[in-house]
Design an enzyme around this catalytic site. Sequence first.
Site, PDB file in Angstrom:
ATOM      1  CG  PHE A 134      -1.861   1.222   1.156  1.00  0.00           C
ATOM      2  CD1 PHE A 134      -2.990   1.210   0.353  1.00  0.00           C
ATOM      3  CD2 PHE A 134      -1.574   2.383   1.867  1.00  0.00           C
ATOM      4  CE1 PHE A 134      -3.823   2.320   0.246  1.00  0.00           C
ATOM      5  CE2 PHE A 134      -2.406   3.506   1.783  1.00  0.00           C
ATOM      6  CZ  PHE A 134      -3.537   3.463   0.972  1.00  0.00           C
ATOM      7  CG  ASP A 219       5.849   3.392   1.724  1.00  0.00           C
ATOM      8  OD1 ASP A 219       5.920   3.898   2.858  1.00  0.00           O
ATOM      9  OD2 ASP A 219       4.819   3.439   1.030  1.00  0.00           O
ATOM     10  CE  LYS A 248       0.379   5.696   7.700  1.00  0.00           C
ATOM     11  NZ  LYS A 248      -1.041   5.938   7.764  1.00  0.00           N
TER      12      LYS A 248
HETATM   13  N1  PLP Z   1       2.598   4.199   2.393  1.00  0.00           N
HETATM   14  C1  PLP Z   1       2.253   3.431   3.431  1.00  0.00           C
HETATM   15  C2  PLP Z   1       3.102   2.246   3.778  1.00  0.00           C
HETATM   16  C3  PLP Z   1       1.120   3.738   4.184  1.00  0.00           C
HETATM   17  O1  PLP Z   1       0.767   2.947   5.220  1.00  0.00           O
HETATM   18  C4  PLP Z   1       0.339   4.866   3.832  1.00  0.00           C
HETATM   19  C5  PLP Z   1      -0.905   5.198   4.580  1.00  0.00           C
HETATM   20  O2  PLP Z   1      -1.488   4.427   5.274  1.00  0.00           O
HETATM   21  C6  PLP Z   1       0.745   5.642   2.751  1.00  0.00           C
HETATM   22  C7  PLP Z   1       1.878   5.286   2.050  1.00  0.00           C
HETATM   23  C8  PLP Z   1      -0.037   6.865   2.347  1.00  0.00           C
HETATM   24  O3  PLP Z   1       0.129   7.873   3.278  1.00  0.00           O
HETATM   25  P1  PLP Z   1      -0.878   9.123   3.325  1.00  0.00           P
HETATM   26  O4  PLP Z   1      -2.204   8.594   3.726  1.00  0.00           O
HETATM   27  O5  PLP Z   1      -0.263  10.053   4.340  1.00  0.00           O
HETATM   28  O6  PLP Z   1      -0.886   9.719   1.971  1.00  0.00           O
END
Ligand code: PLP
Length: 394
Positions: A134, A219, A248
């Site tokens: 994700f 990521d 986050k």
């Molecule tokens: N990457 C990962 C691993 C995530 O868990 C998330 C959100 O849950 C995102 C990217 C996307 O982040 P945002 O919601 O701040 O755009």
Amino acid sequence: MKKDDIIKLYDEYVMKTYPRTPLCLARGQNTKVWDSEGKEYFDFFPGWAVSGIGHCPPRVVEAVKRQADILLHVPNNYYHEWQGELAKKIVSHAFKGKVFFSNSGAEANECAIKCARKYGKGKRYEIITMLKSFHGRTMGCISATGQDKVKIGFEPILEGFKYVPLNDSNALKEAVSSKTVAIMLEVIQGEGGVNIASKEYLAQLKEICKKQDILLIVDEIQTGMGRTGKMFGYQNFDADPDMITLAKTLGGGMPIGATLVKDKIADLMGPGTHGSTFGGSPIVSAAATAVFEAIEKDKLLENTIKIGNYLIGRLNGLKAGFPFIKEVRGFGLMIGVQLDIEGEGIYKKCLEMGLLINCTQKNILRIFPPMTVTKKEIDAAIEILKKAMSEVKS
Ligand code: PLP
């Protein structure tokens, strides 16, 4: 305002893009939150992994208050005292390179995707990502995400992404082509169900990347900022990323995204290639600098490892009474409990009894308490979880 009135306003005026639980939160302090009617909850999934050092962490609140009185925003054609300081902090904990600041995880990943394409110089543009990953909700990030559910209705998605199962190095080798410029992954998949990359896989991946000049993008939006017991999740493995993306917990509750890239890539991104009006503003940069200070000075990495092991032990202890628990897995305080029943009922019972957790992929409970959590709070939460599981079982 009363709970029903709050919900009514959302119903009438806010887009319904989220499945929402009817819970209105009014206040938070460390591991606890209180709803609009004053009911107290232990928050073991604080802010969807944003409040990783607790709700309203004092050092962050102090930094925000201080900066709010001085200057809220500085556009990125000027300088201010906090952005460079924060970039230096990120670099000092990861690797030599330069940081681009944005406002969210998706934007941090968008920047990484653009950097990879720039590095490919128009000849190589393919990015291999993992199934069940994700990476966010922008068009670039849904294209990168290895799950169909985020793409349905938004086709055509961006060209140039290939998906392989995590931990399958043969599939990865087969997917690599002369057009491959980067491989992107979460070392522990969050939304996908706390799926952990194996040490061997990441070592092989490192070899492939080195041999063929393929960039590795990690990521770290969920794994970063200490949750796994290391400042960044990749540091638990033999991995050498060229880019990491953060969001986050980096902001301690303030909206921020950051992309750290090695100099060989950063040097290609000159003025005008990328931008963000709000990225790295003084108030969020001061807040994020205070998050690093809290992790370092309050020894939160040490606590995460110690208390994480304790929590994993307590969760494993539940297996004997609840055979529907198939596996407890995780690193530090990023923990997934794999069930062979649906987890929704347990989630709801926990909520009723004052414990907030998360259920992902229908049968994996995500238990991510803040890095400040105590043994006593864990014991109290386990009692609630036990009761919730008993009620679901009976
Ligand atoms: N990457 C990962 C691993 C995530 O868990 C998330 C959100 O849950 C995102 C990217 C996307 O982040 P945002 O919601 O701040 O755009």
